[in-house]
Write a protein that holds these residues in place. Structure first.
Motif, PDB file in Angstrom:
ATOM      1  N   GLU A  66     -24.563  22.071  28.950  1.00  0.00           N
ATOM      2  CA  GLU A  66     -25.367  23.185  29.449  1.00  0.00           C
ATOM      3  C   GLU A  66     -24.485  24.363  29.852  1.00  0.00           C
ATOM      4  OE1 GLU A  66     -27.857  20.726  32.174  1.00  0.00           O
ATOM      5  OE2 GLU A  66     -29.486  21.198  30.793  1.00  0.00           O
ATOM      6  N   ASP A  67     -24.686  24.945  31.034  1.00  0.00           N
ATOM      7  CA  ASP A  67     -23.997  26.201  31.359  1.00  0.00           C
ATOM      8  C   ASP A  67     -22.508  26.027  31.656  1.00  0.00           C
ATOM      9  OD1 ASP A  67     -26.374  27.471  30.953  1.00  0.00           O
ATOM     10  OD2 ASP A  67     -26.440  28.472  32.900  1.00  0.00           O
ATOM     11  N   LEU A  68     -22.008  24.802  31.644  1.00  0.00           N
ATOM     12  CA  LEU A  68     -20.553  24.644  31.657  1.00  0.00           C
ATOM     13  C   LEU A  68     -19.939  25.340  30.443  1.00  0.00           C
ATOM     14  CD1 LEU A  68     -20.175  20.874  32.683  1.00  0.00           C
ATOM     15  CD2 LEU A  68     -19.785  22.890  34.128  1.00  0.00           C
ATOM     16  N   LEU A  69     -20.716  25.431  29.370  1.00  0.00           N
ATOM     17  CA  LEU A  69     -20.224  26.072  28.153  1.00  0.00           C
ATOM     18  C   LEU A  69     -20.055  27.585  28.307  1.00  0.00           C
ATOM     19  CD1 LEU A  69     -22.463  24.066  25.680  1.00  0.00           C
ATOM     20  CD2 LEU A  69     -19.962  23.957  25.777  1.00  0.00           C
ATOM     21  N   LEU A  70     -20.533  28.141  29.401  1.00  0.00           N
ATOM     22  CA  LEU A  70     -20.353  29.568  29.665  1.00  0.00           C
ATOM     23  C   LEU A  70     -19.080  29.843  30.455  1.00  0.00           C
ATOM     24  CD1 LEU A  70     -24.047  30.464  30.608  1.00  0.00           C
ATOM     25  CD2 LEU A  70     -22.955  30.469  28.347  1.00  0.00           C
ATOM     26  N   ALA A  75     -22.841  29.481  18.476  1.00  0.00           N
ATOM     27  CA  ALA A  75     -23.038  30.218  17.233  1.00  0.00           C
ATOM     28  C   ALA A  75     -23.169  29.226  16.081  1.00  0.00           C
ATOM     29  CB  ALA A  75     -21.862  31.166  16.995  1.00  0.00           C
ATOM     30  N   THR A  76     -23.750  29.674  14.990  1.00  0.00           N
ATOM     31  CA  THR A  76     -24.035  28.805  13.855  1.00  0.00           C
ATOM     32  C   THR A  76     -22.845  28.724  12.904  1.00  0.00           C
ATOM     33  OG1 THR A  76     -26.369  29.413  13.975  1.00  0.00           O
ATOM     34  CG2 THR A  76     -25.603  28.465  11.910  1.00  0.00           C
ATOM     35  N   GLU A 101     -13.675  30.236  19.773  1.00  0.00           N
ATOM     36  CA  GLU A 101     -12.915  31.151  18.927  1.00  0.00           C
ATOM     37  C   GLU A 101     -13.507  32.542  19.100  1.00  0.00           C
ATOM     38  OE1 GLU A 101     -10.140  30.889  17.242  1.00  0.00           O
ATOM     39  OE2 GLU A 101      -9.842  28.800  17.831  1.00  0.00           O
ATOM     40  N   ASP A 102     -14.002  33.156  18.029  1.00  0.00           N
ATOM     41  CA  ASP A 102     -14.689  34.442  18.179  1.00  0.00           C
ATOM     42  C   ASP A 102     -15.967  34.280  18.980  1.00  0.00           C
ATOM     43  OD1 ASP A 102     -15.409  32.961  15.711  1.00  0.00           O
ATOM     44  OD2 ASP A 102     -16.978  34.487  15.577  1.00  0.00           O
ATOM     45  N   ASP A 103     -16.532  33.061  18.959  1.00  0.00           N
ATOM     46  CA  ASP A 103     -17.713  32.698  19.736  1.00  0.00           C
ATOM     47  C   ASP A 103     -17.507  31.242  20.131  1.00  0.00           C
ATOM     48  OD1 ASP A 103     -20.332  32.600  20.825  1.00  0.00           O
ATOM     49  OD2 ASP A 103     -21.041  34.027  19.317  1.00  0.00           O
ATOM     50  N   VAL A 104     -18.571  30.571  20.528  1.00  0.00           N
ATOM     51  CA  VAL A 104     -18.486  29.145  20.873  1.00  0.00           C
ATOM     52  C   VAL A 104     -19.250  28.363  19.819  1.00  0.00           C
ATOM     53  CG1 VAL A 104     -18.937  27.375  22.614  1.00  0.00           C
ATOM     54  CG2 VAL A 104     -18.338  29.692  23.323  1.00  0.00           C
ATOM     55  N   TYR A 105     -18.653  27.282  19.328  1.00  0.00           N
ATOM     56  CA  TYR A 105     -19.250  26.473  18.273  1.00  0.00           C
ATOM     57  C   TYR A 105     -19.301  25.011  18.712  1.00  0.00           C
ATOM     58  CZ  TYR A 105     -18.270  30.555  15.376  1.00  0.00           C
ATOM     59  OH  TYR A 105     -18.224  31.827  14.856  1.00  0.00           O
ATOM     60  N   ASN A 106     -20.332  24.333  18.249  1.00  0.00           N
ATOM     61  CA  ASN A 106     -20.435  22.874  18.399  1.00  0.00           C
ATOM     62  C   ASN A 106     -19.685  22.292  17.202  1.00  0.00           C
ATOM     63  OD1 ASN A 106     -21.208  20.190  18.512  1.00  0.00           O
ATOM     64  ND2 ASN A 106     -23.313  20.642  19.117  1.00  0.00           N
ATOM     65  N   GLU A 118     -15.133  29.955  30.567  1.00  0.00           N
ATOM     66  CA  GLU A 118     -13.965  30.002  29.689  1.00  0.00           C
ATOM     67  C   GLU A 118     -12.972  28.891  30.019  1.00  0.00           C
ATOM     68  OE1 GLU A 118     -13.234  31.815  27.095  1.00  0.00           O
ATOM     69  OE2 GLU A 118     -14.289  33.729  27.197  1.00  0.00           O
ATOM     70  N   HIS A 119     -12.760  28.621  31.303  1.00  0.00           N
ATOM     71  CA  HIS A 119     -11.764  27.607  31.684  1.00  0.00           C
ATOM     72  C   HIS A 119     -12.213  26.209  31.268  1.00  0.00           C
ATOM     73  CE1 HIS A 119     -14.455  28.626  35.003  1.00  0.00           C
ATOM     74  NE2 HIS A 119     -14.339  27.411  35.463  1.00  0.00           N
ATOM     75  N   PHE A 120     -13.507  25.956  31.255  1.00  0.00           N
ATOM     76  CA  PHE A 120     -14.022  24.674  30.770  1.00  0.00           C
ATOM     77  C   PHE A 120     -13.699  24.495  29.290  1.00  0.00           C
ATOM     78  CE2 PHE A 120     -17.601  22.312  28.818  1.00  0.00           C
ATOM     79  CZ  PHE A 120     -17.504  21.101  29.501  1.00  0.00           C
ATOM     80  N   LEU A 121     -13.914  25.536  28.517  1.00  0.00           N
ATOM     81  CA  LEU A 121     -13.633  25.477  27.084  1.00  0.00           C
ATOM     82  C   LEU A 121     -12.135  25.343  26.819  1.00  0.00           C
ATOM     83  CD1 LEU A 121     -16.142  28.270  26.050  1.00  0.00           C
ATOM     84  CD2 LEU A 121     -16.436  25.820  25.664  1.00  0.00           C
ATOM     85  N   ARG A 122     -11.317  26.022  27.626  1.00  0.00           N
ATOM     86  CA  ARG A 122      -9.867  25.887  27.473  1.00  0.00           C
ATOM     87  C   ARG A 122      -9.406  24.466  27.780  1.00  0.00           C
ATOM     88  NH1 ARG A 122      -9.674  31.019  30.044  1.00  0.00           N
ATOM     89  NH2 ARG A 122      -9.148  30.006  32.033  1.00  0.00           N
ATOM     90  N   ASP A 123      -9.978  23.887  28.828  1.00  0.00           N
ATOM     91  CA  ASP A 123      -9.597  22.524  29.199  1.00  0.00           C
ATOM     92  C   ASP A 123      -9.980  21.529  28.107  1.00  0.00           C
ATOM     93  OD1 ASP A 123      -8.575  23.449  31.568  1.00  0.00           O
ATOM     94  OD2 ASP A 123     -10.289  22.843  32.796  1.00  0.00           O
ATOM     95  N   ALA A 124     -11.147  21.744  27.482  1.00  0.00           N
ATOM     96  CA  ALA A 124     -11.565  20.858  26.400  1.00  0.00           C
ATOM     97  C   ALA A 124     -10.612  20.974  25.208  1.00  0.00           C
ATOM     98  CB  ALA A 124     -12.990  21.189  25.970  1.00  0.00           C
TER      99      ALA A 124
END
Length: 584
Positions: free
Chosen positions: A57-61, A130-131, A93-98, A63-69
């Motif tokens: 959920e909003d953890l994906l918003l 993003a798709t 990257e340019d956006d966030v992707y699953n 930046e530090h969460f995404l960097r840690d992953a």
């Protein structure tokens, strides 16, 4: 012509990830890779967003969460040798992707991005991701393998079909597919059809465990190109499913079935994003056979009971609670919740409170005490009459000249809720609410009374299902001990809140055999008044039930979270405005 590549040994790591526990999930993946290597697997799969848990959920918003992953992914990649690992993670990257990362030879070799982002029911992926651009292949020792993530394979056609047209003989799908009753069989049938459509081996690796209101059932699968089940993991349990497949058989099959030839020529090209050496597989011992372990499927009621146990166990454990407490009335709802709690956590982690009022029958109280003894849980007894008298005295002047009504009934429920919350505050226990979906639907509950609590185990179970689950639990008990666990009188007695003399639920509601089908049609299928009448429901029952459901939305918003069991649960699934004048 060169010799065709041989068999491929797959490992599917059906793991229970915890949302936000990147370090813990990283370690589980590390252990899964080691276990797969120990089983001489050449390709190991992990579920969708395995590194972060699903849904973050909003953890994906953050930046530090995404960097840690990403840092955790790079650490894992550096350790991967002698196997190819496919790991789900959120890519920034340019956006966030699953995304799905291909790990091999000590590095991230390639990344695939999910194409179809579900945005219905409990899903909200278009808020965060993003798709991806389309399908992708990896080549491992001559085997062409198509990559997909969850919804990508639910959609008929691309990307899976494009990957098959591009030469894939194996389609892998990493998934976090939430459970509802019947979902596992529905999903398996869909995957069988995809294997037949693509003429590919399909390997489906699923998440398992509870996350807030969602439960993931696992049920990972390996299917051959004809849709035959080669291997199946158990439901609601962590497992490393290992299977040997023969991708060459799929290629040979296509020579005899030319249906894909014209479509393959017209299909858009699919890139090969990594070409890897085939890690060493097992040394043949005698005749090497395809397939693996095929776990049996649970029957439908047993499946729902297992989902409740899993959801409660993980909600309690992942949130750091050591004990739960609930009010035990001698009715069927609290009896079922007590059984689920004891099965999920062990009786030593469960306390129950019997809280009789002047309207509580001796029979229900005796049944409550007997059930507590059968379960071996801690029992508290609180007589609420003194508290009732204190409230009556306090309100006497204000209520003078007015007859007793629903107000006094609700006071009893609120006194009980206060006592349970006092135990929670004093000892740090989680209070379990015991209301069912039928009651939640029509508002047959008391705010700050029986709705009080931190988790509502059966809030998505209609009353008729509560009866079925209770009978199932007794059948299991009789098979193992020769005696029922729930006193039979609890199941046989007409339901009653016991808040006034001789009260029965059917004094206030249609019979549950009538109520639950109307609720299913209105709440889960979104049928309108006229459609309900066409289905044969009586006008007075339809109008009464629809009015109750619509009026009770404000109560449902204040109810605790609970386990999703039906295809349309209140909360994440069904979102209706409180202020709303539309009827029908």
């Amino acid at each position: 012509m060169s010799n065709p590549p041989g068999p491929l040994r797959l490992a599917l790591c059906q793991m229970n990830a915890t949302v936000g526990d990147i370090a813990g999930n990283e370690q589980k993946i590390r252990e899964g890779i080691a276990a797969a290597r120990g089983q001489q697997a050449q390709l190991v799969l992990f579920p969708e967003l395995a590194l972060t848990g699903y849904p973050p959920e909003d953890l994906l918003l953050k930046e530090h969460f995404l960097r840690d992953a990403r840092a955790a992914l790079e650490r894992l990649a550096a350790e991967v040798t002698d196997v190819v690992a496919l790991v789900g993670f959120p890519e920034r990257e340019d956006d966030v992707y699953n995304s799905l990362a291909v790990l091999a030879d000590g590095e991230v070799k390639a990344i695939y991005r999910k194409v179809y982002l579900p945005n219905y029911g409990v899903f909200d992926e278009q808020r965060y991701f993003a798709t991806g651009e389309g399908g992708a292949l990896i080549e491992v020792g001559g085997h062409r393998i198509g990559l997909t993530i969850c919804e990508d394979i639910w959609e008929p056609g691309p990307p899976a079909s494009d990957e098959a047209y591009g030469g894939a003989s194996v389609i892998v799908n990493i998934s976090a597919s939430p459970f509802h009753a019947g979902k596992g069989l529905e999903r398996e049938r869909m995957l069988i059809q995809r294997a037949r459509d693509t003429m590919c081996v399909v390997a489906f690796c699923a998440l398992v465990g509870g996350q807030d209101e969602l439960v993931f059932d696992g049920h990972s699968l390996v299917l051959d190109h004809r849709g035959e089940v080669l291997a199946r993991a158990g439901q609601f349990t962590e497992e490393l499913l290992v299977a040997t497949v023969d991708p060459q058989a799929a290629r040979t099959y296509r020579l005899r079935d030319a249906r894909q030839r014209a479509a393959a020529k017209a299909a858009r090209p699919v890139p090969t994003i990594a070409t890897l050496e085939l890690p060493p597989g097992p040394e043949p011992e005698g005749e090497l056979r395809t397939g693996g372990t095929v776990a049996p499927l649970l029957e439908p009621t047993a499946e729902v009971y297992a989902a409740l146990v899993t959801g409660l166990r993980d909600y309690v454990g992942k949130n750091g609670f050591r004990r739960v407490v609930l009010g035990l009335s001698g009715g069927i709802d609290s009896a079922l919740v007590a059984c689920v709690a004891a099965d999920a956590l062990g009786p030593d982690a469960v306390s129950v409170a019997v809280m009789p009022s002047p309207y509580s029958s001796s029979e229900t109280q005796a049944d409550a005490r007997q059930l507590a003894a059968n379960l071996g849980v801690e029992l508290f007894e609180f007589d609420i009459l003194p508290a009732m008298e204190a409230y009556t005295a306090t309100l006497a002047e204000t209520f003078a000249g007015r007859p007793a009504d629903l107000t006094e009934e609700n006071l009893q429920a609120r006194i009980r809720g206060n006592l349970l919350m006092a135990l929670s505050n004093k000892f740090g226990w989680l209070v379990l609410a015991t209301g069912n979906k039928s009651e939640m639907s029509v508002g047959y509950s008391t705010l700050y009374g029986d709705l009080a609590g931190g988790f509502a185990v059966i809030k998505d179970c209609p009353k008729t299902r509560v009866f079925a689950l209770s009978r199932h639990r007794n059948e299991v008990a009789i098979e193992t001990t020769g005696e029922p666990l729930i006193p039979p009188s609890i199941i046989e007695r007409p339901p009653s809140a016991e808040l006034r003399p001789d009260q029965k639920d059917e004094d206030s509601l249609p019979p549950y055999a009538v109520l639950d089908p109307i609720l299913d049609a209105y709440v889960e299928q979104d049928l309108g008044r006229d459609q309900l009448l066409l289905r044969g429901f009586r006008l007075k029952d339809v109008d009464r039930v629809l009015a109750l459901v619509d009026h009770a939305e404000y109560k449902r918003r204040q109810a605790p979270p609970g386990i999703k069991i039906t295809s349309r649960a209140f909360g994440r699934d069904r979102r209706v405005p409180i202020t709303n004048r539309y009827r029908g």
